[in-house]
Structure formats: structure tokens, C-alpha cells
Write a protein that holds these residues in place. Structure first.
Motif, short mmCIF file in Angstrom:
data_model
loop_
_atom_site.label_atom_id
_atom_site.label_comp_id
_atom_site.label_asym_id
_atom_site.label_seq_id
_atom_site.Cartn_x
_atom_site.Cartn_y
_atom_site.Cartn_z
N GLY A 275 0.46 -1.48 0.12
CA GLY A 275 -0.04 0.09 0.38
C GLY A 275 0.66 1.23 -0.39
O GLY A 275 1.98 1.01 0.22
N VAL A 276 0.42 2.20 -0.21
CA VAL A 276 0.51 3.57 -0.38
C VAL A 276 0.05 4.80 1.22
O VAL A 276 -0.73 4.78 1.49
CB VAL A 276 0.20 4.37 -1.08
CG1 VAL A 276 1.01 6.09 -1.32
CG2 VAL A 276 0.39 3.93 -2.75
N TYR A 277 1.36 5.25 1.99
CA TYR A 277 0.75 5.95 3.21
C TYR A 277 1.57 7.13 3.40
O TYR A 277 2.32 7.32 2.36
CB TYR A 277 1.91 4.99 4.42
CG TYR A 277 1.11 3.54 4.09
CD1 TYR A 277 -0.09 3.10 5.33
CD2 TYR A 277 1.93 2.79 3.80
CE1 TYR A 277 -0.52 1.73 6.05
CE2 TYR A 277 1.27 1.42 4.11
CZ TYR A 277 0.10 0.95 4.10
OH TYR A 277 -0.19 -0.32 4.51
N HIS A 278 0.08 8.26 3.28
CA HIS A 278 0.89 9.67 3.68
C HIS A 278 1.12 10.26 4.93
O HIS A 278 0.57 9.51 5.95
CB HIS A 278 -0.52 10.39 3.31
CG HIS A 278 -1.34 10.37 2.17
ND1 HIS A 278 -1.19 10.49 0.65
CD2 HIS A 278 -1.73 8.65 1.83
CE1 HIS A 278 -1.54 9.89 -0.57
NE2 HIS A 278 -2.47 8.92 0.16
N THR A 279 2.31 10.95 4.58
CA THR A 279 3.10 10.63 6.23
C THR A 279 3.19 12.48 6.40
O THR A 279 3.75 12.92 7.40
CB THR A 279 4.52 10.25 6.20
OG1 THR A 279 4.92 11.62 5.14
CG2 THR A 279 4.61 9.58 5.81
N ASN A 280 1.91 13.16 5.88
CA ASN A 280 2.04 14.84 6.12
C ASN A 280 1.59 15.27 6.92
O ASN A 280 1.51 15.73 7.68
CB ASN A 280 1.25 14.97 5.14
CG ASN A 280 -0.25 14.54 5.04
OD1 ASN A 280 -0.44 13.70 4.68
ND2 ASN A 280 -1.58 15.40 4.73
N ASP A 281 0.71 14.17 7.92
CA ASP A 281 -0.05 14.58 9.07
C ASP A 281 0.99 13.56 10.57
O ASP A 281 0.44 13.67 11.52
CB ASP A 281 -1.19 14.01 9.52
CG ASP A 281 -1.42 12.56 9.42
OD1 ASP A 281 -0.96 12.22 8.55
OD2 ASP A 281 -2.94 12.27 9.06
N PHE A 282 2.08 13.04 9.93
CA PHE A 282 3.15 12.69 10.74
C PHE A 282 3.39 13.54 12.22
O PHE A 282 4.09 14.78 11.75
CB PHE A 282 3.78 12.21 10.75
CG PHE A 282 4.56 10.89 11.14
CD1 PHE A 282 4.19 10.23 12.40
CD2 PHE A 282 6.18 10.67 10.98
CE1 PHE A 282 5.27 9.20 12.95
CE2 PHE A 282 6.72 10.15 11.73
CZ PHE A 282 6.56 9.33 12.83
N ASN A 283 3.20 13.31 13.17
CA ASN A 283 3.86 14.61 14.20
C ASN A 283 5.26 14.47 14.65
O ASN A 283 5.81 15.44 14.66
CB ASN A 283 3.41 14.12 15.32
CG ASN A 283 1.47 14.61 15.29
OD1 ASN A 283 1.68 15.57 14.83
ND2 ASN A 283 0.80 13.67 15.51
N LEU A 284 6.16 13.41 13.86
CA LEU A 284 7.52 13.80 14.24
C LEU A 284 8.35 14.15 12.81
O LEU A 284 8.11 13.87 11.86
CB LEU A 284 8.36 12.15 14.29
CG LEU A 284 7.29 11.20 15.90
CD1 LEU A 284 8.17 10.27 16.14
CD2 LEU A 284 7.43 12.88 16.99
N SER A 285 9.05 14.66 13.32
CA SER A 285 9.82 15.95 11.76
C SER A 285 10.93 15.25 12.01
O SER A 285 11.70 14.43 12.74
CB SER A 285 9.65 17.20 12.14
OG SER A 285 11.36 17.47 13.43
#
Length: 473
Positions: A275-285
Motif C-alpha cells: 500500500g501507499v501511506y501518507h505522512t503529511n500528518d505524522f507528528n515527528l520531524s
């Protein structure tokens, strides 16, 4: 001598757990010696005592507590002949394999188990193990956070949080363990469903002596002959694994740019075969945290989580304290000091960890980087080279400001300030900061905390309090 050391380690590992393959054979023994107290030793003692066993403790602190689970406590320097008879040793991870009592136990053919392996004999559910020089704590916590979407009756522990033996006999469906090299060096064949070796760089060589021995310890996380075992790692990690250990019958997944677990930083995506996962709302930089996330996703897929289940958990993970943790904007005054961001990475206690954290920054990103503490015996060349690549003001405090000064002065780098402590660093940043620029202040010491603090947590807490004090509303 090096060859002798390698042979010695191999001999040590061949003796660990060599005659104990299951719980029933363990429980045939009645008397045990736990070598090394602390959380792991105490936990192992309680587990054995709960199962009706007579348990002794040998520890550097030979004080017998009134409420102890141990029948008697001895100094770990006690002569073998002065100890009561026992049928097995349970070794705490802090104890060197070369400890005299272990040497004599091997000579007498007395089985030696690690606390982790002891726990494994009592646990019948799915077990995931995660190790690496850096990133293992965040990845372990993140993996468990995601997996709880499908396995609410699960637990996390090992080198992170609670010892494995403190909950291994509970009726749990799945456990995620962080495993250090100390825990792995005497825990062969843990029979994990899936494992990860995130990173591999020189560390703990005062214990392991050579990088080869360190890498071999990490490689013990793999169930070599299990065709169903999945290992998640990087190609550059496998380049460091000794060739005689690379025979592996299971499935190996690589993460990174354009790998089977493909990290697309600019697109804010992680692509896996499933699958493909979006990381734009992942809280760790930071790119290193995208690597951690990619490992957690791959491990979650391995135990059957769907894309929807995984994606729904990505945005709700807040990270671990003191590991590249953003200080909430509510704690400081942007209206006065401009667009400023503070990052607490006090858990960064070596150069490799610090460099991983700042890997995503470029020349156009103005940063203040606070280094310092009690330095480890590491080559500063990679750090100096990275500083040259950045538009950074460097502040070095504590013992490191003395030990590292000559190297930095010889480098010709200009933007370096030497201060006594963290408070002086924060005071200086307040005077130097350009309020027109979007600036990031990073505490990533690349050194231990013990010159001025009890531990990295105390150091990180002090940094946060100083930010509030000098930049608060």
C-alpha cells in the motif's frame, strides 16, 4: 588476541541456552542464581519465585532486602565455592559475558539464560523485536502504537519500559520488544515472528570490543532458520553483518529511498508492496523519523494490519519524551521572538544519533545547535563536516566544550560558542536570534549527560524549563 576474543565470544554464545529449549525443561530445575540486580534481575527473580523456584541473587550491591523475592543475596565477587548450589544462572543485560561467575558456569556446564530468553520461554503469543544503534525506542513505541489498532491486548517493553519477564506470563496476544545489544548477545534463537535492525554504527565498544562483535550481537535478533520470519532493515546494515551470519531463510525487507519500503520525503509518502501511506500528518520531524515510521508500517503489515488500520494510527503518535520532541508553541512567545521552534533531543547521547536527527536540514535552514555534556570517545570528523554544510550557530557546553575545542578550532569553523552550561547557551541564543528568520533551536548533545545531570531526561526537562523561562509569554 583479536581472534581469541572472537572465539571466546562464539564459545560464550554457544553455551547460552544450549540445553534449555522450552518452559518444561526450564521448570525441571529448582534452584537459580540471578546474576545482576536492577529492574531486569528483580523481575526475573519474581517470575521464578512465582513458579515455586528457589532463587538467589549475586549483585554488586549485596544488601538483602526484607521484602526480597531472593532467598539470599551475595556480592557478585563471591567465590563460587561460597555460593549455595544452583542449577541455572539468569543473567541481567548489564553483566558482561566475561564475568568470572559466567566463565566458571560454562566450565561446569551450568546453563546460562538471559532475562529476555527466560521471558521468551513463558510467552506463547506473537513476538516482535526491534534493535538498532539509534531509533529503536521511537520505532518500538510507534510500532506498538500502530499495532494496537488490531491487537488491543498487547504490550511493549524490554529495553524500553518494563522488563519482558514482568509481563511475559500474562495472557497477551502480541508483544513488541526493544532489544539492546546487551540483551541480544546472550539470547540466541528468540523465535520472533518479525524483527528489525534499524541502524548499525559503532557503539558500546567498551563492552563488545569490536564492531564485528557488536554486529553479531545485533544479528541474534533474527530467527535464522525460520522461513516465516520477516526482517526489516537497510542494505547498509547488512553490509556490516559478518558474512558467516548472513545465511537467512526468511523474508528480508529493505527500507529507504527507492527500496521495497520506499520513503518519498518530498511527496510525504511511504510505499510498501501492500500500500501507499501518507505522512503529511505524522507528528515527528526529520527523515530519520520517516525511516522509523517505515519500519513500524512494515512490521504492522507483517502481523496482518490493513492499510486503513495503519494509516489511521499514524497521526495520533506523539513521540517519546526527549527524542527530537518539539516543544509546544504555547510554551514560548512567537509574537516577541519571531518564528522560532525548539526541539528537545536530549536522548541523543552519541554522534550517530545526533547526525541522524539533523540529517534533514540544509544550508537554507537557520538553526542553533546545542551540543555538549560528557563526550564519548568518538571521531568528530563527521560532525565537523556536517556543520560545514549548515547555516548553523553551534553552542557547546559542559565537559565537551573543553574536550572538543581543539578539534573545532583546528577546523576553521567560525560560528561556534563555548559556554559552561545549558542556561548560558539559552541566554546567548536569546541575544543572537534573528527575529526575521524562521529559526530552529535544537538541543541534540551528541554526548552523555553525566557531567551535569543524573540522566538525559533531567537534561531535557531542564532545557524545556529554560525555554519557558527565557522565551515564555
Amino acid at each position: 588476541m583479536i581472534l581469541q576474543n572472537h572465539r571466546f565470544l562464539a564459545d560464550c554464545q554457544s553455551m547460552f541456552s544450549h540445553s534449555i529449549f522450552d518452559k518444561s525443561s526450564l521448570l525441571q530445575r529448582d534452584t537459580f542464581l540471578v546474576l545482576g540486580g536492577g529492574l531486569s534481575g528483580e523481575s526475573a527473580g519474581r517470575l521464578l519465585s512465582k513458579n515455586g523456584k528457589t532463587v538467589y541473587l549475586a549483585d554488586k550491591n549485596a544488601v538483602q532486602k526484607t521484602d526480597s523475592v531472593f532467598v539470599a543475596t551475595f556480592s557478585d565477587t563471591t567465590e563460587w565455592k561460597e555460593l549455595p548450589k544452583f542449577q541455572m544462572i539468569i543473567k541481567s543485560p548489564g553483566i558482561s559475558p566475561e564475568h568470572p561467575l559466567l566463565t566458571q558456569a560454562r566450565q561446569k556446564d551450568i546453563p546460562i539464560l538471559s532475562e529476555i530468553y527466560l521471558g521468551r520461554l513463558f510467552f506463547n503469543g506473537t513476538l516482535i523485536g526491534i534493535t538498532g544503534t539509534d531509533g529503536k525506542s521511537t520505532t518500538t513505541a510507534l510500532t506498538h502504537h500502530i499495532i494496537k489498532a488490531k491487537f488491543p491486548n498487547s504490550e511493549v517493553g524490554g529495553n524500553l519500559g518494563l522488563p519482558f519477564t514482568s509481563f511475559c506470563d500474562e495472557n497477551l496476544d502480541l508483544i513488541v520488544l526493544e532489544l539492546s545489544s546487551y540483551q541480544l548477545e546472550d539470547s540466541p534463537n528468540l523465535k520472533l515472528t518479525a524483527s528489525a535492525i534499524i541502524t548499525l554504527a559503532p557503539d558500546h565498544l567498551e563492552r563488545h570490543k569490536t564492531m564485528e562483535r557488536y554486529a553479531k550481537a545485533k544479528w541474534n535478533i533474527v530467527s535464522h532458520n525460520d522461513i516465516h520470519h520477516t526482517l526489516v532493515t537497510q542494505k547498509k546494515v547488512m553490509e556490516l553483518i559478518p558474512k558467516e551470519r548472513t545465511e537467512f531463510m526468511g523474508r528480508m525487507l529493505f527500507f529507504g529511498i527507492s527500496e521495497s519500503i520506499d520513503i518519498r520525503d518530498k511527496e510525504k509518502l511511504i510505499k510498501t508492496p501492500n500500500g501507499v501511506y501518507h505522512t503529511n500528518d505524522f507528528n515527528l520531524s526529520g527523515f530519520h523519523n520517516l525511516q522509523n515510521l517505515s519500519v513500524a508500517i512494515a512490521l504492522a503489515e507483517t502481523v496482518g494490519l490493513t492499510q486503513e488500520e495503519i494509516q489511521g494510527r499514524i497521526s495520533t503518535f506523539q513521540g517519546l519524551p526527549h527524542r527530537f520532541q518539539s516543544i509546544p508553541k504555547e510554551e514560548y512567545d512567537e509574537s516577541t521572538f519571531g518564528k522560532i521552534r525548539f526541539i528537545n533531543d536530549s536522548k541523543s547521547t552519541n554522534l550517530h544519533s545526533m547526525l541522524s536527527g539533523i540529517a534533514g536540514y540544509a544550508k537554507e535552514d537557520p538553526i542553533f545547535l546545542i551540543l555538549g555534556g560528557e563526550p564519548k570517545n568518538e571521531n568528530l570528523s563527521p560532525l565537523i563536516q556536517r556543520v560545514r554544510e549548515l547555516d548553523a550557530n553551534i553552542l557547546i557546553y559542559g565537559k565537551a566544550s573543553v574536550v572538543w575545542r581543539k578539534d573545532f578550532e583546528n577546523s576553521g569553523i567560525q560560528n561556534i560558542n563555548y559556554v559552561n552550561n545549558l542556561e548560558e547557551a539559552i541566554q546567548l541564543i536569546k541575544l543572537m536570534i534573528d527575529r526575521e528568520k524562521q529559526t530552529t533551536v535544537i538541543l541534540s548533545p551528541a554526548a552523555a549527560s553525566f557531567d551535569q545531570y543524573q540522566n538525559f531526561s533531567e537534561r531535557g526537562d531542564h532545557f524545556v524549563s529554560l525555554v519557558k523561562q527565557y522565551f515564555g509569554r
